[in-house]
Scaffold this motif. Structure first.
Motif: not given
Length: 248
Positions: A23-28
């Motif tokens: 999730y973090l890699a994709k969104k931030f």
């Protein structure tokens, strides 16, 4: 930025860490490389390694043994008032207990089936976590150092008009002007110039009276008549924002 996940169900722990990484890699993507996620499959292992200020975000499963997530959070809060806490849970029955430890939210299991709720919570807390990573570049006699905004109590000038930076645990002189420092910090919502050449971090204010801000250690910071209305209004708005941050 450091995040810890604590869950005594190995399957849920792996799932939560994998999901959060993706999730973090994709969104931030711009900040993802600077994020470290530690996982703990036992309450004891986490408590042995925990130290104040080491983690920016703590994610606790509520249903654990021998201590549950609420009890672990109470231990953490007695040592660290700043770390953000979020609960993992398969049930909403104990969510209100989180108010006692000032949790900022909760994630419903399984995460992949509750993505909308997860996204709303994380998009709320993540900018605040990033804000806590801001650092001020300060010139001193030995060179240049980086100081976290959140650790700056206030800045002012000494009797020789040399810039003084007062941190949560020490004070030192800097080889830069007040205006240089002010122009960087003034745009951060935590800071208010309540007196000529005094810039105060409102997170360290314990209370306010008619003429002073009283800090958590008892230090009195004067409020000038010229800046009184603006400073007090800014502080009241700051308190409102703090209170809203501590509710779900």
């Amino acid at each position: 930025m450091k995040i810890a996940i604590v869950d005594d169900r190995q399957e849920d722990l792996i799932s939560a860490k994998t999901f959060l990484n993706e999730y973090l890699a994709k969104k931030f993507p711009e900040t993802f490389r600077a994020i470290q996620i530690d996982s703990f499959s036992g309450v004891e292992d986490f408590l042995k390694s925990f130290k104040p200020a080491i983690y920016d975000l703590l994610i606790f499963d509520i249903f654990m043994k021998p201590l549950n997530g609420i009890q672990i959070a109470q231990i953490v809060r007695s040592k660290d008032r700043d770390a953000a806490i979020i609960f993992l849970t398969g049930s909403e029955d104990f969510i209100l207990e989180g108010y006692k430890v000032f949790a900022v939210g909760y994630f419903l299991k399984p995460l992949t089936e509750n993505l909308d709720q997860f996204s709303k919570t994380f998009f709320y807390i993540f900018p605040k976590l990033v804000e806590n990573q801001k650092k001020l570049s300060v010139r001193v006699d030995s060179g240049e150092i980086l100081v976290l905004y959140k650790n700056i109590r206030y800045i002012d000038l000494d009797e020789r008009h040399r810039l003084q930076i007062h941190l949560s645990n020490k004070q030192f002189s800097a080889n830069m002007t007040y205006d240089e420092c002010f122009n960087v910090l003034k745009n951060d919502s935590r800071f208010v110039e309540c007196y000529h050449r005094i810039l105060l971090n409102m997170n360290f204010i314990k209370k306010m009276d008619s003429e002073d801000f009283i800090l958590t250690d008892g230090t009195k910071i004067p409020i000038s008549k010229r800046k009184s209305k603006e400073s007090k209004l800014k502080y009241m708005n700051h308190l409102i924002n703090l209170n809203s941050a501590n509710t779900w």
